[in-house]
Design a protein around this motif. Structure first.
Motif, short mmCIF file in Angstrom:
data_model
loop_
_atom_site.label_atom_id
_atom_site.label_comp_id
_atom_site.label_asym_id
_atom_site.label_seq_id
_atom_site.Cartn_x
_atom_site.Cartn_y
_atom_site.Cartn_z
N ALA A 1 46.36 -33.97 -8.90
CA ALA A 1 45.23 -34.12 -8.06
C ALA A 1 44.90 -33.40 -6.91
O ALA A 1 45.73 -32.68 -6.23
CB ALA A 1 45.73 -35.66 -7.40
N SER B 1 35.62 -30.79 -14.88
CA SER B 1 36.40 -30.72 -13.67
C SER B 1 36.73 -29.22 -13.77
O SER B 1 37.09 -28.87 -12.54
CB SER B 1 37.84 -31.41 -14.41
OG SER B 1 38.03 -30.80 -15.73
N ARG C 1 39.05 -38.96 -9.75
CA ARG C 1 40.05 -37.87 -9.74
C ARG C 1 39.98 -37.13 -8.52
O ARG C 1 41.19 -36.59 -8.15
CB ARG C 1 39.99 -36.89 -10.69
CG ARG C 1 40.32 -37.80 -12.26
CD ARG C 1 39.70 -37.45 -13.50
NE ARG C 1 39.97 -36.03 -13.71
CZ ARG C 1 39.65 -35.36 -14.94
NH1 ARG C 1 38.77 -35.97 -15.64
NH2 ARG C 1 39.73 -33.92 -14.80
N ASP C 2 39.16 -36.92 -7.60
CA ASP C 2 38.87 -35.81 -6.83
C ASP C 2 38.10 -36.43 -5.56
O ASP C 2 36.89 -36.70 -5.67
CB ASP C 2 38.19 -34.74 -7.45
CG ASP C 2 38.22 -33.61 -6.28
OD1 ASP C 2 38.29 -33.97 -5.21
OD2 ASP C 2 38.05 -32.27 -6.78
N SER D 1 49.97 -40.16 -14.67
CA SER D 1 48.80 -40.23 -15.33
C SER D 1 48.67 -39.08 -16.70
O SER D 1 49.38 -38.26 -16.63
CB SER D 1 48.02 -39.54 -14.19
OG SER D 1 47.64 -40.44 -13.26
#
Length: 824
Positions: A116, A334, A162-163, A30
């Motif tokens: 992650a 983020s 992503r989360d 990634s």
């Protein structure tokens, strides 16, 4: 490592956007693609929206891939930032305009993706709401908002991918519609996250975050109906939270309207802006006039990061911390997600409200409006948009009733369905322009250029339905002409009006010095006096009226009076703006009509009509959306003194203990003041026009017709005044449903959304329980109680010949689905 971007010479990017392209080599891990922009940019990967950039959002994470990927970056050449926007045209506004233009950077930075996060890694118990407040229009147009919505939704989807612990909430189905139309693939990503429970539309209970004082009660119910239908069709959900963080105050009837639509919860932040008193409750049960209840929260603020003071306040108030940049969209970063991880989990707001609801009996109760002690000018600013909104509300009411007649007389179902779809399209345009920075008059000039075009389209659609429906109906169901005016008689320096229902004496200046119902005493000392005031609020010019405006008054200058076509015409100069006033009493009407035509060019000037009544009272009743509100005129407490300008729609009325008094009817003007006089009587003022210079420097410049009326009365209650206002505001028409009880009015009559019968909505106006007999002009076979969303509800109705018979509690709103016989 940098990846160079080059312009796409074959780009179909919209005006004001440049498209830069590149090819990303295969990546075995990634990667994060970083980009800096002050204006905003949307990143597409192989045609799919992957994420977005703005002043606060700098990276988009892509998964590994064993093949090349084509990148396209749509960069805004000029746009304001997502937050930190100014209250006026000072140095901040100048700086933002200077820095809102940019030459796009021609490179992306490629770095390793952050690790992650683990689901459930939070350690605290403070509930967190991830959100982005996005004004549907304000200092930007609808077209710009569509791109802001795409970027905001793309950013949210990137973070959700992503989360696994992140949850994002978004209000306003209008924004979802923008994204759905502009980028169906991005919308499918959103739908996927909604299905997984992590992109939460439960706060999308109104079509837009509407103004809640100027729209009619029926408009507010349609905000809820359209939102519910859209969310049901697209997501299989029924939003339960009226999320209105930034609307400029809330009418006393809103809990009742929400409850009638099955919406259980309400949230705002706006009362934190009060300039005089502090609203005492962070959480409370808000009660409507009929006793309806919604569990409510006044949250500290709706955007920003987890700054220590915001965290401390959320804990102190025992409320969720709302994180994410907003006003112009953007949302959570983020970095914010990492910052809040030790504080507590991201949640869905319904879970928090349900916990409040479980202890509702111990929460404080509030049974009044939520009046904003700040933006008092928005009831008046940009009269043109308010006039168009009100005109379309009335036209849609007429069109829907005609179409309901078509259903009742069994017109072809296909034609009725087509016309109903036209009205839905018109309603959607009206509802969008009721957004809380459009209808209040606080947006930039290009927004109103768009609104004018959209209103014209809505008007065409509505007129086409009225015309087509009339051709399908028997002549007996069509409109009757309005009664003719009764000419005044001149007597020295005044003009006398008398139609057998009321009498009036009017001076050559247009001032009313006598007004009374037939056989009753005069109820005015002087009324219909035009005055101009200096209007220079200290901040938020289009939004605010400061109390000091009263200190700087000048009179309108009359320029002669004459009688024409049965009416008294008085010419004026309002500063440098010419005006002509028409005063008339029509046969069969219980009110004196005033139409003021103005070619308005004044700046920073407030035009009002002032009225001194002899009525002995300390309170005034105002119309509110599908209801009324009583306010004190005595200004004895800080809260009462703060209400020096208040909202009211349809009318303001004052009555003495014997039931004699006067109402002032208004067509499309909403700002009022009332002051009990030291020697008895009450002064009622009504704001008509302003001349603000920011954010639209030419707000209100142009031609206006301002219509109002004076209605003396004796022995009548609110329901009769509501019926008289309907006579004042609407063209005569044959009603499908009528009621002989003055206390009950038919508030709406429309084809059912699903095509199964007609919906009729009624309202009890006088505050007493009663048995109601509602007469129908067609043969009914079934009458079923429904809510505002047209779902079955409790409360039976009986059929007795041509009547539907049912019970109503004080101030109740009830809706029914009516089906008709198919026999000849």
């Amino acid at each position: 490592m940098q990846l160079l971007l080059k312009p796409d010479v074959a780009s179909d990017a919209p005006p004001g956007v440049v498209r830069l392209i590149a090819v990303l080599a295969p990546q075995d891990a990634s990667v994060a693609l970083r980009y800096r922009t002050r204006t905003g940019a949307l990143l597409r990967v192989d045609g799919f929206a992957a994420g977005a950039y703005d002043r606060e959002h700098h990276e988009v994470v892509l998964p590994p891939s064993d093949r090349e990927r084509r990148l396209a970056l749509d960069v805004e050449l000029e746009a304001l930032p997502t937050n930190g926007l100014p209250s006026g045209p000072g140095i901040v506004w100048w700086y933002l305009n200077r820095t809102s233009k940019q030459r796009p950077m021609r490179a992306l930075e490629i770095v390793g993706a952050p690790p992650a996060p683990e689901n459930g890694a939070h350690t605290g118990n403070l509930p967190i709401l991830g959100h982005s407040h996005l004004d549907v229009a304000w200092l930007w147009t609808y077209e710009e908002t569509k791109r802001k919505a795409e970027r905001t939704f793309a950013t949210a989807c990137d973070l959700l991918d992503r989360d696994p612990a992140f949850i994002f909430i978004q209000s306003q189905p209008q924004l979802y519609r923008f994204v759905q139309n502009a980028d169906p693939q991005l919308f499918e990503r959103v739908r996927g996250h909604v299905a997984s429970g992590r992109f939460d539309p439960d706060v999308a209970a109104l079509w837009v975050e509407s103004d809640c004082n100027v729209p009619s009660g029926e408009s507010l119910l349609r905000q809820m109906l359209f939102a519910h239908r859209y969310c049901g069709e697209q997501f299989g959900t029924s939003p339960q939270i009226a999320w209105l963080p930034d609307s400029f105050g809330f009418c006393n009837t809103l809990p009742q309207l929400l409850a009638h639509a099955g919406i259980r919860y309400f949230a705002t932040t706006k009362l934190q802006w009060n300039d005089t008193t502090k609203f005492p409750y962070p959480q409370f049960v808000w009660r409507g006039p009929d006793g309806s209840r919604v569990v409510s929260a006044l949250i500290q603020s709706y955007d920003g990061g987890p700054y220590p003071w915001r965290v401390a306040r959320a804990k102190q108030r025992q409320e969720p911390l709302v994180v994410g940049y907003g006003d112009g969209g953007g949302g959570v970063t983020s970095h914010m997600i990492e910052q809040v991880r030790p504080l507590g989990p991201f949640i869905k707001p319904r879970a928090w409200f349900e916990s409040l609801e479980s202890r509702a009996n111990s929460l404080p109760q509030h049974a009044d409006e939520l009046y904003l002690e700040f933006h008092r000018g928005i009831y008046t600013t940009h009269h043109g948009v308010k006039a168009q909104n009100a005109l379309l509300e009335r036209a849609l009411s007429e069109a829907e009733e005609l179409l309901a007649w078509c259903v009742a007389v069994h017109a072809p179902r296909g034609a009725v369905a087509e016309f109903a779809q036209r009205l839905r399209e018109a309603w959607e345009l009206v509802l969008r322009n009721q957004f809380h920075d459009v209808l209040p008059g606080t947006s930039i000039a290009p927004v109103y250029e768009d609104a004018v075009a959209e209103y014209a389209r809505a008007g065409e659609l509505t007129a086409s339905v009225i015309g087509s429906a009339q051709t399908m109906l028997p002549r007996a169901t069509r409109n009757d002409p309005q009664n003719a005016p009764v000419p005044p008689v001149r007597a020295d320096d005044r003009f006398r009006f008398d139609n057998g229902i009321l009498r009036a004496e009017v001076l050559e200046s247009g001032a009313i010095v006598e007004l009374a119902a037939a056989g009753e005493r005069n109820c005015v000392a002087q009324a219909n006096v035009l005055a101009l005031y200096r209007d220079k609020p200290k901040q938020w010019e289009a939004w605010n009226i400061d109390e000091e405006y009263r200190k700087h008054m000048r009179h309108a200058v009359p320029r002669g009076a004459r009688v024409e076509e049965g009416a008294l015409i008085v010419d004026f100069m309002l500063g440098s703006s010419p005006a002509s006033m028409r005063i008339a009493v029509h046969a069969g009407e219980s009110f004196l009509r005033v139409d003021l035509d103005v070619e308005w060019s004044e700046r920073r000037t407030l035009l009002r009509v002032e009225n001194w009544l002899t009525t002995q009272t300390g309170e005034v009743t105002y119309g509110s959306p599908h209801g009324t509100i009583v306010r004190s005129a005595r200004a004895e407490t800080p809260e009462e003194r703060a209400k020096f300008e208040v909202p009211g729609q349809r009318f303001a009325s004052a009555r003495d203990p014997q039931g004699t008094g006067m109402a002032i009817f208004a067509l499309d003007t909403y700002g009022w003041s009332a002051r009990a006089l030291p020697k008895g009587g009450v002064q009622i003022g009504h704001s008509l026009l302003r001349g603000t210079t920011w954010p639209d420097p030419r707000a209100d410049v142009g031609t206006h017709r301002l219509s109002y009326a004076f209605a003396p009365f004796a022995g009548v209650r609110t329901g009769a005044l509501e019926s008289a206002w309907l006579q004042f505001a609407h063209e005569p028409r044959v009603r499908l449903f009528t009621c002989d009880d003055d206390a009950v009015i038919v508030a709406a009559c429309k084809p059912a959304e699903d095509g199964d019968g007609v919906i009729v909505r009624v309202r009890e106006c006088d505050g007493a329980a009663r048995r109601v007999k509602l007469r129908c002009g067609a043969r009914m076979t079934v009458v079923t109680a429904v809510d505002a969303l047209e779902r079955e509800a409790e409360g039976a109705a009986l059929l007795e010949e041509e009547h539907a018979v049912f019970d109503m509690t004080p101030f109740q709103i009830r809706s029914f689905r009516v089906r008709f016989s198919h026999e000849d």
